[in-house]
Design an enzyme around this catalytic site. Structure first.
Site, short mmCIF file in Angstrom:
data_model
loop_
_atom_site.label_atom_id
_atom_site.label_comp_id
_atom_site.label_asym_id
_atom_site.label_seq_id
_atom_site.Cartn_x
_atom_site.Cartn_y
_atom_site.Cartn_z
N LYS A 64 21.38 126.87 35.99
CA LYS A 64 21.49 125.61 35.28
C LYS A 64 20.22 125.27 34.52
CE LYS A 64 24.23 123.40 38.95
NZ LYS A 64 24.17 122.28 39.93
N GLU A 77 16.28 131.73 29.30
CA GLU A 77 15.99 131.53 30.73
C GLU A 77 14.89 130.48 30.87
OE1 GLU A 77 16.84 131.47 33.60
OE2 GLU A 77 16.34 133.24 34.79
N ASP A 78 14.99 129.66 31.90
CA ASP A 78 13.97 128.62 32.10
C ASP A 78 12.63 129.21 32.51
OD1 ASP A 78 14.91 129.42 34.58
OD2 ASP A 78 15.40 127.42 35.30
N ILE A 79 12.68 130.15 33.46
CA ILE A 79 11.42 130.62 34.02
C ILE A 79 11.51 132.09 34.44
CG2 ILE A 79 11.95 129.61 36.29
CD1 ILE A 79 8.98 128.87 36.46
N ASP A 123 9.94 134.64 36.82
CA ASP A 123 9.13 134.56 38.03
C ASP A 123 8.91 135.99 38.53
OD1 ASP A 123 7.90 133.52 40.26
OD2 ASP A 123 9.68 132.64 41.16
N GLY A 138 11.04 138.34 38.07
CA GLY A 138 11.65 139.19 37.05
C GLY A 138 12.96 139.81 37.50
N THR A 163 15.91 138.47 38.37
CA THR A 163 17.13 137.92 37.75
C THR A 163 17.31 138.47 36.33
OG1 THR A 163 16.74 135.90 39.00
CG2 THR A 163 18.36 135.78 37.23
N ASP A 204 14.78 122.21 38.60
CA ASP A 204 15.04 121.31 39.74
C ASP A 204 14.32 121.73 41.01
OD1 ASP A 204 16.65 123.71 40.16
OD2 ASP A 204 17.48 122.60 41.84
#
Ligand code: XMP
Ligand code: MG
Length: 171
Positions: A42, A95-97, A99, A101, A103, A155
């Site tokens: 999300k 993608e938001d972040i 991290d 890698g 995902t 979030d």
């Protein structure tokens, strides 16, 4: 207990300016093509919403989720909110972040199998210190320290997505 920091890591103004710069770069790179922007739910929905309104190339928007396996945080499957054409398309994963890698690495491999014309990745935030899989985004908003950040779509237990800036959780 985790608590919201009172300090700001990235202000709304910094975010807006960087999104505008990225949109200019992407609009130049995709001139004459139609972009398929794929929002990884999300956390990326705010980035997608702000980015597409600054693009000057045609864009269609798609939404996917990656479910994680129960035992650990490794990706298990891609869930398509509605199926969409990948073959022959210019796909930009949002993608938001970035991290560890894990995902994005999984998603790139999955989507590549469907034969896109091109496949690039935009990440708003990059925690390069946390990387486990060697992967770099094509477009990066900001490099940030290895902290758990929230706001601007991100979030902590579904809270703080609505913050217009990015801050972090103090543990
Ligand atoms: P990997 O490790 O696979 O994970 O690159 C990226 C995904 O993990 C989530 N993530 C975060 N979510 N604040 C968040 O709200 C963070 O600081 C954070 N770090 C990682 C995020 O969902 C991202 O897609
Ligand atoms: Mg999350």
């Amino acid at each position: 207990m985790a608590e919201l920091s009172k300090e700001v890591l990235l202000t709304a103004e910094q975010l807006a300016k960087r999104i505008e710069e990225l949109a200019e770069e992407i609009s130049r790179d995709y001139q004459g093509r139609t972009l398929t922007a794929v929002c990884i739910l999300k956390g990326s929905f705010v980035t997608l919403a702000d980015l597409i309104r600054k693009l000057t190339c045609p864009v269609s928007c798609e939404f996917i989720r990656v479910s994680l396996s129960d035992e650990n945080d490794t990706p298990r499957e891609v869930q398509y909110t509605t199926p969409f054409e990948i073959a022959g398309k210019d796909i930009l994963l949002i993608e938001d972040i970035l991290d560890t890698g894990v995902t994005l690495n999984y998603l790139i491999n999955q989507l590549s199998e469907s034969g896109p014309r091109s496949l690039r990745v935009l990440v708003l935030l990059d925690k390069s210190e946390a990387r486990k899989v060697e992967i770099e985004a094509d477009y990066t908003g900001f490099k940030i320290p290895n902290r758990f950040v929230v706001g601007y779509g991100l979030d902590f237990n579904e809270r703080y997505r609505e913050l217009p800036y990015i801050t972090w959780m103090k543990s």
